[in-house]
Design a protein around this motif. Structure first.
Motif, PDB file in Angstrom:
ATOM      1  N   THR A   1      99.818  23.456  24.087  1.00 26.23           N
ATOM      2  CA  THR A   1     100.529  24.405  23.231  1.00 26.23           C
ATOM      3  C   THR A   1      99.830  25.762  23.234  1.00 26.23           C
TER       4      THR A   1
ATOM      5  N   PHE B   1      95.672  20.616  14.671  1.00 26.74           N
ATOM      6  CA  PHE B   1      96.653  21.290  13.826  1.00 26.74           C
ATOM      7  C   PHE B   1      95.969  21.728  12.540  1.00 26.74           C
TER       8      PHE B   1
ATOM      9  N   PRO C   1     105.311  15.195  11.713  1.00 27.69           N
ATOM     10  CA  PRO C   1     104.627  15.744  10.529  1.00 27.69           C
ATOM     11  C   PRO C   1     103.258  15.150  10.257  1.00 27.69           C
TER      12      PRO C   1
ATOM     13  N   ARG D   1     104.965  20.129  14.909  1.00 30.65           N
ATOM     14  CA  ARG D   1     104.700  19.629  13.563  1.00 30.65           C
ATOM     15  C   ARG D   1     105.978  19.218  12.850  1.00 30.65           C
ATOM     16  N   GLU D   2     107.071  19.913  13.126  1.00 30.23           N
ATOM     17  CA  GLU D   2     108.347  19.517  12.519  1.00 30.23           C
ATOM     18  C   GLU D   2     108.789  18.154  13.028  1.00 30.23           C
TER      19      GLU D   2
ATOM     20  N   GLY E   1      98.122  26.287  18.736  1.00 32.33           N
ATOM     21  CA  GLY E   1      98.889  27.500  18.452  1.00 32.33           C
ATOM     22  C   GLY E   1      98.655  28.540  19.517  1.00 32.33           C
TER      23      GLY E   1
ATOM     24  N   ALA F   1     102.690  29.939  18.527  1.00 27.33           N
ATOM     25  CA  ALA F   1     102.899  29.481  17.152  1.00 27.33           C
ATOM     26  C   ALA F   1     104.230  28.747  17.027  1.00 27.33           C
ATOM     27  N   ALA F   2     105.246  29.201  17.751  1.00 25.29           N
ATOM     28  CA  ALA F   2     106.560  28.556  17.678  1.00 25.29           C
ATOM     29  C   ALA F   2     106.496  27.122  18.182  1.00 25.29           C
ATOM     30  N   ARG F   3     105.789  26.907  19.270  1.00 25.15           N
ATOM     31  CA  ARG F   3     105.650  25.558  19.812  1.00 25.15           C
ATOM     32  C   ARG F   3     104.863  24.670  18.855  1.00 25.15           C
ATOM     33  N   ALA F   4     103.818  25.201  18.253  1.00 29.40           N
ATOM     34  CA  ALA F   4     103.033  24.433  17.283  1.00 29.40           C
ATOM     35  C   ALA F   4     103.904  24.017  16.101  1.00 29.40           C
ATOM     36  N   ARG F   5     104.733  24.951  15.605  1.00 31.53           N
ATOM     37  CA  ARG F   5     105.627  24.625  14.481  1.00 31.53           C
ATOM     38  C   ARG F   5     106.624  23.546  14.872  1.00 31.53           C
ATOM     39  N   ALA F   6     107.171  23.652  16.077  1.00 27.93           N
ATOM     40  CA  ALA F   6     108.157  22.667  16.525  1.00 27.93           C
ATOM     41  C   ALA F   6     107.552  21.272  16.614  1.00 27.93           C
TER      42      ALA F   6
END
Length: 270
Positions: free
Chosen positions: A187, A118, A201, A197-198, A235, A190-195
């Motif tokens: 992954t 990440f 964290p 990390r959310e 990503g 980018a959407a999956r990477a953000r999810a």
């Protein structure tokens, strides 16, 4: 520990217990083995522990338990356990069970290999040491979002390596420590990477085997560690951005520094 690279031998100090290193595929297995002189640089020879087979790789000239001068249950074994958490768990459990039946159980299990990092915390070519090993996609999708197996009441999605060992290994190789996620699907957006990390964290990396290896270790009551060399950003899937040879080289260099740490660590002091 005395290393004799020319003969491909590992001679373990009297205080070193047995360590099982579970990688996914043969190139990762060989990268780890080179760290303690088991393979010559640049070799990609096929050793007995191939993907999907839980047979420890011991180079020619070693005994079953580490080489001349070793204690009866000292030394490091490396297997290519296979890709994905299920095969990694099955192969690791098989190796652990065989060791117990032979009367020489392992004292530590290490999940090791390459993985996605990440950004910007885990840059390509760096090492990451897990302070949590997390099954990131084990659960259920709902209208309110993802719900883990733990939240559903069906088990655990986290394993915690020993804090002191994580700290010692991280310091030895100059690695960041944080959560390493285990996923069954790499992954690619980018959407999956953000999810991810959310939901996680503290995550630094993702790979496909750590949780399976940790489940097998936990079933045998053996502590676990996970070490990842970063080969690509987590990503959008961009093969041009992958640096697998660099990550494998970092894995070899890192394990050269990790071996003395494992050598001096005693699980029974915990």
């Amino acid at each position: 520990m005395e290393l004799q690279a020319g003969e491909g031998r590992v001679i373990a100090a009297a205080g070193l217990g047995r360590v099982l290193v579970a990688t996914a595929v043969s190139v990762e297995r060989d990268a780890v083995a080179r760290a303690y002189g088991a393979l010559p640089p640049g070799s990609d020879e096929e050793a007995p522990g191939v993907a999907g087979r839980a047979h420890p790789f011991r180079p020619s000239g070693t005994t079953a338990h580490g080489g001349s001068g070793a204690t009866a249950h000292g030394g490091i074994d490396v297997i290519a356990a296979g890709v994905g958490p299920a095969l990694a768990a099955a192969s690791t459990a098989s190796a652990l069970t065989a060791a117990v039946l032979q009367g020489h159980p392992y004292d530590l299990v290490v999940s090791a290999g390459i993985g996605g990092g990440f950004q910007p915390e885990a840059s390509v070519g760096s090492l990451v040491v897990a302070d949590e090993i997390v099954a990131a996609d084990l659960g259920a999708e709902t209208d309110d979002g993802f719900v883990s197996v733990t939240e559903l009441g069906f088990g655990t999605v986290r394993h915690h390596p020993p804090d002191d060992l994580v700290r010692l290994v991280g310091n030895a190789v100059g690695a960041r420590t944080g959560a390493v996620l285990t996923v069954s699907t790499v992954t690619g957006t980018a959407a999956r990477a953000r999810a991810l990390r959310e939901r996680h964290p503290t995550a630094l990396a993702e790979a496909m085997e750590g949780f399976g290896v940790a489940e097998a270790a936990a079933a045998h009551g053996v502590p676990v560690l996970e070490v990842r060399a970063i080969s690509n950003p987590v990503g959008p899937r961009d093969r041009a951005a992958w640096r697998i040879p660099d990550a494998l080289a970092a894995l070899t260099e890192g394990f050269g520094k990790i071996v003395p740490v494992m050598e001096g660590w005693n699980r029974h002091d915990q």
